[in-house]
Motif scaffolding. Structure first.
Motif, PDB file in Angstrom:
ATOM      1  N   TRP A 207       0.480  -0.958   0.389  1.00  0.00           N
ATOM      2  CA  TRP A 207      -0.372  -0.032   0.035  1.00  0.00           C
ATOM      3  C   TRP A 207       0.816   1.345   0.200  1.00  0.00           C
ATOM      4  O   TRP A 207       0.883   2.234   0.798  1.00  0.00           O
TER       5      TRP A 207
ATOM      6  N   ASP B 250       0.664   4.586  -1.386  1.00  0.00           N
ATOM      7  CA  ASP B 250      -0.044   5.236  -1.206  1.00  0.00           C
ATOM      8  C   ASP B 250      -0.513   5.448   0.777  1.00  0.00           C
ATOM      9  O   ASP B 250      -1.819   6.099   0.531  1.00  0.00           O
ATOM     10  N   ASN B 251      -0.487   4.694   1.064  1.00  0.00           N
ATOM     11  CA  ASN B 251      -0.359   4.781   2.708  1.00  0.00           C
ATOM     12  C   ASN B 251       0.040   5.380   3.638  1.00  0.00           C
ATOM     13  O   ASN B 251       1.121   4.504   3.856  1.00  0.00           O
ATOM     14  N   SER B 252      -0.515   6.916   3.790  1.00  0.00           N
ATOM     15  CA  SER B 252       0.822   7.152   4.247  1.00  0.00           C
ATOM     16  C   SER B 252       0.913   6.891   5.919  1.00  0.00           C
ATOM     17  O   SER B 252       2.061   6.823   6.240  1.00  0.00           O
TER      18      SER B 252
ATOM     19  N   SER C  58       0.886  14.042   4.213  1.00  0.00           N
ATOM     20  CA  SER C  58      -0.770  14.170   4.226  1.00  0.00           C
ATOM     21  C   SER C  58      -0.856  14.631   5.408  1.00  0.00           C
ATOM     22  O   SER C  58      -0.283  14.373   6.807  1.00  0.00           O
TER      23      SER C  58
END
Length: 240
Positions: A75, A77-79, A108
């Motif tokens: 993932w 793009d998961n901050s 983020s």
């Protein structure tokens, strides 16, 4: 003290380690290892991130780092995944390698407060490494964490002098150890289900704080403002 009246005080007789609870209260390593292996195959990022926070809290970088790398890879793009990877790298003694993941988390807006706490951890780890000892990190300057989501955050060995602003912030489920909030401001903050070990709130403003099921092991509240402090089902532990 209203906190003591509201809390369910419990005397803790077992030996207490500097970085956590004594051996009888620490969960089984093999069980955590099996959980980490199973989580790496799970399709749910939230479940893996929850387990990762658990491993970081129990100071298991050997288990946390492989899981953190896998979650960040799956993932990208998961901050929060990038932030957990930075935490795992820091816990493994690799603060310099953690900065790339930290920068991803900084992108983020929702995670900037958490990233700031992690940056303090990195600086503390670097100082500890350079001095070759267990010297804690003393934070200077203004530390504004007001109205931030700091739930499930992890922090250790830091002292804030009259500059910690946590007004209205959410510390639900946070795990803090060996922290000093000298004169900090926590007005209206939430400490529900948080676990604090060796934390000092001397002179801090804790008025209006909600701390349901809050656990505090060897904590100090000298001169703290506890008006309106709601601590139902809280537990206060003291050394035997």
């Amino acid at each position: 003290m209203s906190l003591l009246k509201r809390a369910r005080a419990v005397l803790y007789w077992s030996p207490i380690c500097f970085g956590g609870l004594s051996a009888p209260m620490v969960e089984n390593f093999a069980e955590r290892e099996r959980g980490a292996k199973g989580a790496r195959a799970a399709p749910d990022a939230d479940a893996q991130l929850a387990l990762l926070a658990h491993l970081l809290y129990w100071q298991e970088p050997a288990l946390a780092l492989p899981l953190a790398r896998e979650v960040a890879r799956r993932w990208p793009d998961n901050s929060l995944a990038q932030l957990r990877l930075a935490e795992a790298l820091t816990a493994a003694g690799k603060p310099k390698e953690a900065h790339a993941s930290l920068n991803a988390a900084w992108a983020s807006r929702e995670l900037r407060a958490r990233a700031t706490l992690l940056e303090i951890e990195m600086r503390r780890a670097t100082k500890k490494s350079s001095e070759g000892g267990r010297t804690g990190y003393f934070s200077s300057g203004r530390n504004d964490f007001s109205r931030s989501d700091l739930s499930n955050s992890i922090l250790s060995q830091v002292v804030f002098y009259l500059n910690f602003d946590g007004r209205g912030s959410d510390f639900t489920g946070a795990r803090f150890a060996n922290i000093g909030f000298e004169g900090g401001d926590f007005v209206g903050a939430r400490l529900n289900k948080a676990f604090f070990h060796s934390v000092e709130f001397n002179g801090a403003d804790l008025s209006g704080v909600e701390a349901r099921e809050f656990t505090c092991v060897i904590c100090a509240f000298a001169g703290a403002d506890l008006r309106g402090f709601v601590a139902s089902q809280a537990s206060l532990f003291a050394p035997g």
